[in-house]
Design a protein around this motif. Structure first.
Motif, PDB file in Angstrom:
ATOM      1  N   ALA A  26       0.842  -1.199   0.000  1.00 56.76           N
ATOM      2  CA  ALA A  26       0.000   0.000   0.000  1.00 56.76           C
ATOM      3  C   ALA A  26       0.875   1.246   0.000  1.00 56.76           C
ATOM      4  N   TYR A  27       0.325   2.325  -0.561  1.00 60.81           N
ATOM      5  CA  TYR A  27       1.038   3.603  -0.602  1.00 60.81           C
ATOM      6  C   TYR A  27       0.137   4.668  -0.011  1.00 60.81           C
ATOM      7  N   ILE A  28       0.646   5.381   0.986  1.00 62.71           N
ATOM      8  CA  ILE A  28      -0.071   6.481   1.610  1.00 62.71           C
ATOM      9  C   ILE A  28       0.720   7.751   1.314  1.00 62.71           C
ATOM     10  N   GLY A  29       0.129   8.687   0.571  1.00 60.31           N
ATOM     11  CA  GLY A  29       0.844   9.852   0.101  1.00 60.31           C
ATOM     12  C   GLY A  29       1.194  10.840   1.194  1.00 60.31           C
ATOM     13  N   SER A  30       2.110  11.713   0.874  1.00 61.82           N
ATOM     14  CA  SER A  30       2.581  12.720   1.828  1.00 61.82           C
ATOM     15  C   SER A  30       1.427  13.608   2.295  1.00 61.82           C
ATOM     16  N   GLY A  31       1.449  13.920   3.579  1.00 60.18           N
ATOM     17  CA  GLY A  31       0.474  14.833   4.146  1.00 60.18           C
ATOM     18  C   GLY A  31      -0.904  14.246   4.361  1.00 60.18           C
ATOM     19  N   THR A  32      -1.066  12.969   4.140  1.00 62.66           N
ATOM     20  CA  THR A  32      -2.376  12.327   4.326  1.00 62.66           C
ATOM     21  C   THR A  32      -2.607  12.041   5.806  1.00 62.66           C
ATOM     22  N   SER A  33      -3.850  12.233   6.225  1.00 59.97           N
ATOM     23  CA  SER A  33      -4.239  11.987   7.613  1.00 59.97           C
ATOM     24  C   SER A  33      -5.321  10.931   7.654  1.00 59.97           C
ATOM     25  N   MET A  34      -5.114   9.906   8.493  1.00 58.47           N
ATOM     26  CA  MET A  34      -6.072   8.810   8.620  1.00 58.47           C
ATOM     27  C   MET A  34      -6.554   8.715  10.044  1.00 58.47           C
ATOM     28  N   GLY A  35      -7.847   8.431  10.215  1.00 56.79           N
ATOM     29  CA  GLY A  35      -8.432   8.295  11.535  1.00 56.79           C
ATOM     30  C   GLY A  35      -8.132   6.953  12.176  1.00 56.79           C
ATOM     31  N   ASN A  36      -8.886   6.627  13.193  1.00 55.05           N
ATOM     32  CA  ASN A  36      -8.711   5.385  13.932  1.00 55.05           C
ATOM     33  C   ASN A  36      -9.427   4.219  13.246  1.00 55.05           C
ATOM     34  N   ASN A  37      -8.864   3.036  13.437  1.00 49.90           N
ATOM     35  CA  ASN A  37      -9.504   1.790  13.000  1.00 49.90           C
ATOM     36  C   ASN A  37      -9.758   1.767  11.494  1.00 49.90           C
ATOM     37  N   VAL A  38      -8.776   2.183  10.733  1.00 50.99           N
ATOM     38  CA  VAL A  38      -8.848   2.175   9.269  1.00 50.99           C
ATOM     39  C   VAL A  38      -8.089   0.962   8.739  1.00 50.99           C
ATOM     40  N   THR A  39      -8.690   0.255   7.776  1.00 51.11           N
ATOM     41  CA  THR A  39      -8.012  -0.853   7.109  1.00 51.11           C
ATOM     42  C   THR A  39      -7.732  -0.469   5.666  1.00 51.11           C
ATOM     43  N   VAL A  40      -6.453  -0.498   5.289  1.00 50.49           N
ATOM     44  CA  VAL A  40      -6.041  -0.225   3.921  1.00 50.49           C
ATOM     45  C   VAL A  40      -5.507  -1.532   3.347  1.00 50.49           C
TER      46      VAL A  40
END
Length: 243
Positions: A26-40
């Motif tokens: 998986a790739y998460i881009g710069s400056g991205t914000s993710m909340g709690n209990n997220v499945t990627v």
């Protein structure tokens, strides 16, 4: 508290909430914000400067029922979310789908596999896009709308709350349905009012205005207003309302 696969790539200045899982590749881009209990899910691409809410499921593979009209023989390509996306809480996005830049998906929305969503599209809270839906740039799909499989929504179209589309005149019976499934097409800059129903294969032409609660059973003419059950021609769209 989190699990991030060693082969996942996390860009600079990312924030990942508690109890989240980031799969292999998986790739998460710069400056991205993710909340709690997220499945990627593995291979998923999330662009720069996205916002992902709590309790989201991002990039899952579909598992259709044996009686479903959907036929899958291999895993689908990973989901892609373009830069600047805003994904609300509880959203489910499937593999094989692509979201353009700055797409907003409201809380509890669902976007199934093999959908193509253009740039700056709004998908309202609780809206559902079934498989193989195409949505053009700048379209707006409001709260609780249901886009059945194989629906096409043109650039700049407006789909009001609780609109329902259909694609199966056999209503789930007989083998004919497997070859006769046909979603409706909603043209560029068309507007579909609250609670309207669009039947299988119907073409809502460019700049059509479908009144609230209408039942659209046949193709419309461009730049016309239709209303009623079944919908009928009322008048032309005024010049000052056209894009």
């Amino acid at each position: 508290m989190n699990y991030i696969h060693p082969d996942a790539a996390i860009g600079a200045n990312c924030v990942i909430g508690l109890f989240s899982v980031i799969g292999e590749g998986a790739y998460i881009g710069s400056g991205t914000s993710m909340g709690n209990n997220v499945t990627v899910y593995p291979g998923t691409f999330i662009g720069d400067n996205c916002l992902v809410g709590d309790n989201c499921v991002i990039g899952k593979q579909p598992h259709p029922a044996k009686t479903s009209t959907t036929r899958l023989t291999a895993p689908l390509r990973p989901l892609r979310v373009g830069p600047g996306g805003v994904i609300g809480s509880g959203v489910v996005l499937y593999a094989g789908t692509s979201l353009g830049e700055e797409v907003m998906a409201g809380d509890m929305a669902s976007v199934r596999e093999l959908c193509q969503v253009g740039r700056r599209v709004i998908i309202g809270c609780g809206a559902v896009l079934e498989n193989d839906v195409v949505v053009g740039d700048y379209a707006k799909i409001q709260t609780g709308a249901y886009l059945t499989a194989h629906t096409v929504v043109g650039e700049g179209a407006f789909i009001a709350p609780m609109v329902v589309t259909a694609n199966d005149n056999c209503m789930g019976r007989t083998e004919e349905r497997f070859v006769k499934i046909q979603g409706p097409k909603i043209g560029k800059n068309a507007r579909v009012g609250a609670g309207a129903v669009i039947l299988p294969g119907v073409m809502v032409a460019e700049e059509t205005f479908v009144a609230a609660g209408a039942l659209v059973t046949r193709d419309t003419l461009p730049e016309t207003v239709v209303a009623g059950c079944p919908a009928r021609l009322i008048r032309n769209v005024p010049q000052h309302e056209k894009r």
